[in-house]
Design an enzyme around this catalytic site. Sequence first.
Site, PDB file in Angstrom:
ATOM      1  N   TYR A 118       3.673   4.466 -11.690  1.00 49.46           N
ATOM      2  CA  TYR A 118       3.857   4.399  -9.998  1.00 49.46           C
ATOM      3  C   TYR A 118       4.671   5.198  -9.516  1.00 49.46           C
ATOM      4  O   TYR A 118       4.592   6.513  -9.165  1.00 49.46           O
ATOM      5  CB  TYR A 118       4.462   2.896 -10.206  1.00 49.46           C
ATOM      6  N   GLN A 121       9.753  -2.902   5.331  1.00 45.32           N
ATOM      7  CA  GLN A 121       9.338  -1.523   4.579  1.00 45.32           C
ATOM      8  C   GLN A 121       9.798  -0.335   5.532  1.00 45.32           C
ATOM      9  O   GLN A 121      10.269  -0.383   6.625  1.00 45.32           O
ATOM     10  CB  GLN A 121       8.067  -1.566   4.610  1.00 45.32           C
ATOM     11  N   GLU A 172      -4.853   5.969  -5.292  1.00 41.70           N
ATOM     12  CA  GLU A 172      -3.359   5.227  -4.820  1.00 41.70           C
ATOM     13  C   GLU A 172      -2.033   6.465  -4.962  1.00 41.70           C
ATOM     14  O   GLU A 172      -1.505   6.887  -4.033  1.00 41.70           O
ATOM     15  CB  GLU A 172      -2.847   4.122  -5.462  1.00 41.70           C
ATOM     16  N   GLY A 199       9.528   0.834  -0.382  1.00 45.26           N
ATOM     17  CA  GLY A 199       8.076   1.276  -0.611  1.00 45.26           C
ATOM     18  C   GLY A 199       7.844   2.083  -1.908  1.00 45.26           C
ATOM     19  O   GLY A 199       6.727   2.324  -2.289  1.00 45.26           O
ATOM     20  N   TRP A 230       3.712  -0.029   6.224  1.00 52.27           N
ATOM     21  CA  TRP A 230       3.829   1.560   6.360  1.00 52.27           C
ATOM     22  C   TRP A 230       2.343   2.053   5.781  1.00 52.27           C
ATOM     23  O   TRP A 230       1.913   2.908   6.379  1.00 52.27           O
ATOM     24  CB  TRP A 230       4.959   2.155   5.597  1.00 52.27           C
ATOM     25  N   ASP A 231       1.648   1.312   5.012  1.00 52.42           N
ATOM     26  CA  ASP A 231       0.301   1.522   4.833  1.00 52.42           C
ATOM     27  C   ASP A 231      -0.650   1.691   6.090  1.00 52.42           C
ATOM     28  O   ASP A 231      -1.122   2.800   6.460  1.00 52.42           O
ATOM     29  CB  ASP A 231      -0.457   0.633   3.916  1.00 52.42           C
ATOM     30  N   ASP A 280       8.551   1.527  -5.084  1.00 48.35           N
ATOM     31  CA  ASP A 280       9.051   0.204  -5.700  1.00 48.35           C
ATOM     32  C   ASP A 280       9.731   0.100  -7.234  1.00 48.35           C
ATOM     33  O   ASP A 280      10.995  -0.485  -7.084  1.00 48.35           O
ATOM     34  CB  ASP A 280       7.836  -0.865  -6.192  1.00 48.35           C
ATOM     35  N   TYR A 309      -4.229  -4.982  -3.254  1.00 48.57           N
ATOM     36  CA  TYR A 309      -3.279  -5.259  -2.035  1.00 48.57           C
ATOM     37  C   TYR A 309      -4.426  -5.835  -1.003  1.00 48.57           C
ATOM     38  O   TYR A 309      -4.652  -5.168   0.011  1.00 48.57           O
ATOM     39  CB  TYR A 309      -2.728  -3.974  -1.610  1.00 48.57           C
ATOM     40  N   TRP A 351      -0.194  -4.389   4.854  1.00 51.35           N
ATOM     41  CA  TRP A 351       0.931  -3.676   4.833  1.00 51.35           C
ATOM     42  C   TRP A 351       1.667  -2.739   5.736  1.00 51.35           C
ATOM     43  O   TRP A 351       0.809  -2.137   6.325  1.00 51.35           O
ATOM     44  CB  TRP A 351       0.922  -2.882   3.175  1.00 51.35           C
ATOM     45  N   ARG A 374       1.948   0.217 -13.786  1.00 48.83           N
ATOM     46  CA  ARG A 374       2.753  -0.599 -12.756  1.00 48.83           C
ATOM     47  C   ARG A 374       4.163  -0.852 -13.591  1.00 48.83           C
ATOM     48  O   ARG A 374       4.395  -0.699 -14.606  1.00 48.83           O
ATOM     49  CB  ARG A 374       1.850  -1.969 -12.920  1.00 48.83           C
TER      50      ARG A 374
HETATM   51  C1  DGY Z   1       3.375  -4.690  -4.887  1.00 48.05           C
HETATM   52  O1  DGY Z   1       2.823  -5.867  -4.867  1.00 48.05           O
HETATM   53  O2  DGY Z   1       3.419  -4.103  -5.877  1.00 48.05           O
HETATM   54  C2  DGY Z   1       3.676  -4.174  -3.559  1.00 48.05           C
HETATM   55  O3  DGY Z   1       4.109  -2.754  -3.666  1.00 48.05           O
HETATM   56  C3  DGY Z   1       5.105  -4.995  -2.894  1.00 48.05           C
HETATM   57  O4  DGY Z   1       5.080  -4.609  -1.788  1.00 48.05           O
END
Ligand code: DGY
Length: 431
Positions: free
Chosen positions: A359, A112, A403, A171, A41-42, A173, A35, A39, A206
């Site tokens: 995830y 988000q 994460e 958020g 909320w991060d 996903d 990432y 972002w 993922r």
């Molecule tokens: C991603 O790219 O997986 C993100 O969660 C999108 O915000």
Amino acid sequence: MPTTNPTDTDLSAQAREILLKNDRGGYTVPTHGLYPYQWNWDSAFVALGFAAFDSDRAWTEIETLFQGQWTNGMVPHILFRVNDPGYFPGPSVWQCDPARSGAAMPTSGITQPPVAASCVRELWEQEGCRRDHPRMKALFPKLMAYSRWYRRHRDPMGNGLAMVVHNWETGRDNNPEWDEALAAVDTSRVGPYTRKDTSHVNSAMRPTKQEYDRYVALVEFGRAQGWDPAVIARENPFRVIDVGITMMLLRADRDLLVLAHALNEQEAIAELQAHIARAEAGVAFLWDESIGGFSSYDLRACKSAQILSSASFLSFYAGVGDERQRATQLLQLQRVSQDCRYLLPSLAPGSRTYDPMRYWRGPVWLVVSYMVAKGLREAGHHEWAHRIQEDSRNLIRTAGFYESFNPETGAGTGGPDFSWTAAMWLHWCGA
Ligand code: DGY
């Protein structure tokens, strides 16, 4: 040489190092590689981590986030300050031009969870609740504009519940809460594209290719509407009330109300009180007796997602639920705690689509654990709050600053050296 486990003091030093390493000059990337941008909320949670050792830098994190705010009040989910070919979908896919959005840089076209207001309240309280705090005062109108944007464009029933138009907005996903609603999204016009996320982490952690096609189809839909919020709110192929954002927005409005009182902003006080009252009554709609919890709701199919996720427990953070609903939620928490070793999994382990590695279909995410524990503590459920905090601490002690974490084994999932996990150690669960 024998290896020894890091002490908590070592972990605090590591957490600070991670934030400094992921700092790109006033803003922090969630993690290197996977990432590479800022972002929404991060960044808000990361500010809490910085506050543990550099309060000036903490405020800067929120201030730079609001440089991405659109003229209409929306704060986008990604701020593209650089062009990094290692991420898909990047700025050329979203096509959100600063000349039209009013943001200081290209951004994504969706938002988000609006946790920034709650984090600003935390920073302000840590510095002694000064009424004349200049940085809080400067952020206040921006935070109000963001809350208003949600109320104006994302409250289709006028009852305080928050609609999302992309699962990325939540958020969370790939939580199965979105599965049925996403299944209705037409992917037939999605052209070829190359994912980048699976080149950074194991694809078993993922979303699947089929899921990703739907995510991309939704981006293409919004782009074709020129990101017009009114058209998207009416016609988007994915329109879901997210229980998570609904609870976080209600909480954000309560926190903003505290700031409004400190600033003696009478109009804002009245406005926020009205938002809060509407949402307090509105959330009853999300209670799903069949699962014994609050659940997201598909507005197109007019049905509850019937999924008990970690977001269901944010009702404590939002301060809602009648006595019976609260008691039922606590029983659910008890059940979840018996089914896995570490609280709080993103999905209840008994669920059909539960996957402890993938995830948001099972792994523990510490920012949600933090909010749920905070709500539980405020509601007087100290033992549960303590249990969640202890589990979070032990996950970091066991695996490091991942994460997210496997709720059964405690192994790290997703990317390493994660900013918001480091922030949670520094702000909340570190010993
Ligand atoms: C991603 O790219 O997986 C993100 O969660 C999108 O915000």
